[in-house]
Design a protein around this motif. Structure first.
Motif, PDB file in Angstrom:
ATOM      1  N   SER A   1      84.187  51.447 -40.918  1.00 50.64           N
ATOM      2  CA  SER A   1      83.873  51.249 -39.508  1.00 50.64           C
ATOM      3  C   SER A   1      82.698  52.142 -39.142  1.00 50.64           C
ATOM      4  N   ALA A   2      82.315  52.106 -37.876  1.00 50.79           N
ATOM      5  CA  ALA A   2      81.230  52.954 -37.393  1.00 50.79           C
ATOM      6  C   ALA A   2      81.513  54.433 -37.625  1.00 50.79           C
ATOM      7  N   ASP A   3      82.790  54.794 -37.718  1.00 50.56           N
ATOM      8  CA  ASP A   3      83.157  56.198 -37.918  1.00 50.56           C
ATOM      9  C   ASP A   3      82.617  56.767 -39.223  1.00 50.56           C
ATOM     10  N   ASP A   4      82.296  55.909 -40.176  1.00 48.29           N
ATOM     11  CA  ASP A   4      81.782  56.403 -41.451  1.00 48.29           C
ATOM     12  C   ASP A   4      80.409  57.054 -41.286  1.00 48.29           C
ATOM     13  N   TRP A   5      79.775  56.844 -40.136  1.00 46.03           N
ATOM     14  CA  TRP A   5      78.434  57.370 -39.884  1.00 46.03           C
ATOM     15  C   TRP A   5      78.440  58.620 -39.012  1.00 46.03           C
ATOM     16  N   ASP A   6      79.599  59.225 -38.767  1.00 45.70           N
ATOM     17  CA  ASP A   6      79.659  60.356 -37.839  1.00 45.70           C
ATOM     18  C   ASP A   6      78.673  61.462 -38.212  1.00 45.70           C
ATOM     19  N   ASN A   7      78.596  61.792 -39.506  1.00 48.16           N
ATOM     20  CA  ASN A   7      77.699  62.861 -39.937  1.00 48.16           C
ATOM     21  C   ASN A   7      76.249  62.527 -39.604  1.00 48.16           C
ATOM     22  N   GLN A   8      75.830  61.315 -39.982  1.00 45.87           N
ATOM     23  CA  GLN A   8      74.442  60.909 -39.751  1.00 45.87           C
ATOM     24  C   GLN A   8      74.137  60.755 -38.257  1.00 45.87           C
ATOM     25  N   MET A   9      75.096  60.247 -37.489  1.00 48.44           N
ATOM     26  CA  MET A   9      74.857  60.076 -36.058  1.00 48.44           C
ATOM     27  C   MET A   9      74.647  61.428 -35.373  1.00 48.44           C
ATOM     28  N   MET A  10      75.444  62.416 -35.741  1.00 45.19           N
ATOM     29  CA  MET A  10      75.275  63.741 -35.164  1.00 45.19           C
ATOM     30  C   MET A  10      73.965  64.380 -35.621  1.00 45.19           C
ATOM     31  N   TYR A  11      73.595  64.165 -36.867  1.00 50.53           N
ATOM     32  CA  TYR A  11      72.355  64.722 -37.408  1.00 50.53           C
ATOM     33  C   TYR A  11      71.137  64.171 -36.676  1.00 50.53           C
ATOM     34  N   PHE A  12      71.058  62.850 -36.553  1.00 50.49           N
ATOM     35  CA  PHE A  12      69.890  62.256 -35.913  1.00 50.49           C
ATOM     36  C   PHE A  12      69.910  62.435 -34.397  1.00 50.49           C
ATOM     37  N   LEU A  13      71.104  62.492 -33.814  1.00 49.58           N
ATOM     38  CA  LEU A  13      71.218  62.826 -32.398  1.00 49.58           C
ATOM     39  C   LEU A  13      70.603  64.200 -32.150  1.00 49.58           C
ATOM     40  N   GLY A  14      70.867  65.134 -33.056  1.00 47.88           N
ATOM     41  CA  GLY A  14      70.314  66.476 -32.944  1.00 47.88           C
ATOM     42  C   GLY A  14      68.811  66.529 -33.096  1.00 47.88           C
ATOM     43  N   HIS A  15      68.239  65.486 -33.689  1.00 48.48           N
ATOM     44  CA  HIS A  15      66.792  65.405 -33.843  1.00 48.48           C
ATOM     45  C   HIS A  15      66.147  64.530 -32.753  1.00 48.48           C
ATOM     46  N   GLY A  16      66.906  64.206 -31.720  1.00 51.19           N
ATOM     47  CA  GLY A  16      66.324  63.551 -30.557  1.00 51.19           C
ATOM     48  C   GLY A  16      66.346  62.040 -30.554  1.00 51.19           C
ATOM     49  N   TYR A  17      67.038  61.420 -31.497  1.00 48.64           N
ATOM     50  CA  TYR A  17      67.077  59.965 -31.571  1.00 48.64           C
ATOM     51  C   TYR A  17      68.254  59.403 -30.766  1.00 48.64           C
ATOM     52  N   ARG A  18      68.141  58.163 -30.392  1.00 49.55           N
ATOM     53  CA  ARG A  18      69.262  57.395 -29.843  1.00 49.55           C
ATOM     54  C   ARG A  18      69.979  56.772 -31.034  1.00 49.55           C
ATOM     55  N   VAL A  19      71.278  57.014 -31.175  1.00 42.52           N
ATOM     56  CA  VAL A  19      72.005  56.566 -32.360  1.00 42.52           C
ATOM     57  C   VAL A  19      73.102  55.576 -31.965  1.00 42.52           C
ATOM     58  N   ILE A  20      73.160  54.490 -32.715  1.00 42.70           N
ATOM     59  CA  ILE A  20      74.070  53.379 -32.399  1.00 42.70           C
ATOM     60  C   ILE A  20      74.759  52.938 -33.679  1.00 42.70           C
ATOM     61  N   ALA A  21      76.050  52.726 -33.614  1.00 46.78           N
ATOM     62  CA  ALA A  21      76.787  52.183 -34.761  1.00 46.78           C
ATOM     63  C   ALA A  21      77.874  51.270 -34.237  1.00 46.78           C
ATOM     64  N   HIS A  22      78.080  50.163 -34.937  1.00 48.51           N
ATOM     65  CA  HIS A  22      79.076  49.184 -34.497  1.00 48.51           C
ATOM     66  C   HIS A  22      80.112  48.957 -35.593  1.00 48.51           C
ATOM     67  N   ASP A  23      81.254  48.446 -35.178  1.00 45.13           N
ATOM     68  CA  ASP A  23      82.285  47.987 -36.121  1.00 45.13           C
ATOM     69  C   ASP A  23      82.062  46.501 -36.380  1.00 45.13           C
ATOM     70  N   ARG A  24      81.838  46.152 -37.635  1.00 42.49           N
ATOM     71  CA  ARG A  24      81.676  44.731 -37.990  1.00 42.49           C
ATOM     72  C   ARG A  24      82.912  43.935 -37.550  1.00 42.49           C
ATOM     73  N   ARG A  25      82.741  42.674 -37.225  1.00 43.07           N
ATOM     74  CA  ARG A  25      83.892  41.851 -36.819  1.00 43.07           C
ATOM     75  C   ARG A  25      84.988  41.932 -37.887  1.00 43.07           C
ATOM     76  N   GLY A  26      86.227  42.045 -37.442  1.00 46.04           N
ATOM     77  CA  GLY A  26      87.344  42.180 -38.371  1.00 46.04           C
ATOM     78  C   GLY A  26      87.553  43.584 -38.890  1.00 46.04           C
ATOM     79  N   HIS A  27      86.669  44.501 -38.537  1.00 50.59           N
ATOM     80  CA  HIS A  27      86.738  45.885 -38.987  1.00 50.59           C
ATOM     81  C   HIS A  27      86.909  46.811 -37.780  1.00 50.59           C
ATOM     82  N   GLY A  28      87.523  47.960 -37.997  1.00 50.69           N
ATOM     83  CA  GLY A  28      87.629  48.973 -36.951  1.00 50.69           C
ATOM     84  C   GLY A  28      88.207  48.451 -35.660  1.00 50.69           C
ATOM     85  N   ARG A  29      87.457  48.632 -34.572  1.00 47.28           N
ATOM     86  CA  ARG A  29      87.936  48.289 -33.232  1.00 47.28           C
ATOM     87  C   ARG A  29      87.399  46.957 -32.722  1.00 47.28           C
ATOM     88  N   SER A  30      86.668  46.229 -33.556  1.00 44.85           N
ATOM     89  CA  SER A  30      86.183  44.906 -33.155  1.00 44.85           C
ATOM     90  C   SER A  30      87.273  43.860 -33.348  1.00 44.85           C
TER      91      SER A  30
END
Length: 276
Positions: free
Chosen positions: A34-63
């Motif tokens: 799910s999108a949770d697998d990207w927590d490390n990268q999302m926090m890293y790039f958020l810290g570098h000033g980027y807008r970070v987006i991750a989704h759960d593919r249909r049938g996965h996670g919370r979709s």
């Protein structure tokens, strides 16, 4: 909880953090996560000033746990619906494993101005399964084995994969993280068994060769040489030859899940590529 609704009524869950006027980075997860697998990268790039987006593919996670649509054309269409809804421009799309296939199909078809660059990490393109046109691929028996294990005992299967080949924890001297294993299991069990079953065909039998040829944007292809899930010789080394503007970066001895086991190595390389 943030969702969009696609044309067929599927709700796609997504996270969207950071300044709305910053360059967006969109993350595409692997199977069966799910999108949770990207927590490390999302926090890293958020810290570098980027807008970070991750989704759960249909049938996965919370979709939505849909009855169908578990194939690459629909996965890419769902991404297009998300990027349209958020009106993302000049975005960088990063995909791991199955998510790399999703990125490839989406970027090849994306509207002008939507995509600036792409990064494929341990990704499945061009095609995984062995055939007359892909003699170096994995035999269909390998993927039939995944399907059988999922049907027999999905909960145990989703312990065995991260405990063994996914993170390379089956290698002598590996530093095993029980937290990564447990989190992999947690993410997998959130999703639907039917979606995970059908996605095996999607990630193993879809041929992305023509998609790769159509992508004009710069693409970084990053792959560990000890990837036991998606062997490098029949994926990254072939994919980069099909990309008009591709760069291959290999990581000696690193596993399929290197984004989680070695983020301190992979994250700065991705940042350097995005900034270049």
């Amino acid at each position: 909880m943030t969702h969009i609704t696609t044309a067929d009524g599927t709700t796609i869950f997504y996270k969207d953090w950071g300044p709305r006027d910053a360059q967006p980075i969109v993350f595409h997860h692997g199977w069966p996560l799910s999108a949770d697998d990207w927590d490390n990268q999302m926090m890293y790039f958020l810290g570098h000033g980027y807008r970070v987006i991750a989704h759960d593919r249909r049938g996965h996670g919370r979709s939505t746990q849909t009855a169908g649509g578990h194939e690459m054309d629909t996965y890419a269409a769902d991404v297009a619906a998300l990027t349209d809804a958020l009106d993302l421009k000049n975005a960088v799309h990063i995909g791991h494993s199955t998510g790399g296939g999703e990125v490839t199909r989406y970027v090849a078809r994306a509207k002008a101005g939507r995509v600036a660059k792409a990064i494929l990490v341990g990704a499945v393109p061009p095609v995984m399964v062995k055939s007359a046109s892909n003699p170096g691929g994995l035999p269909i028996d390998v993927f039939d084995g995944l399907r059988s294990a999922l049907l027999a005992n999905r909960a145990q299967f989703f312990i065995d994969v991260p405990t063994g080949p996914f993170y390379g924890f089956n290698r002598e001297g590996a530093k095993v993280s029980q937290g990564l294993i447990d989190n992999w299991w947690r993410q997998g069990m959130m999703g639907a068994a039917n979606a995970h079953y059908e996605c095996i065909k999607a990630f193993s039998e879809t041929d992305f060769s023509e998609d790769l040829k159509q992508i004009q944007q710069p693409v970084l292809v990053a792959h560990g040489t000890d990837d036991q899930i998606v062997p490098i010789a029949d994926s990254a080394e072939l994919a980069v030859k099909l990309l008009p503007n591709g760069i291959l970066k290999t990581y000696p001895g690193l596993p399929h899940g290197m984004l989680s086991t070695h983020p301190e190595i992979i994250n700065p390389d991705m940042l350097a590529f995005i900034k270049a």
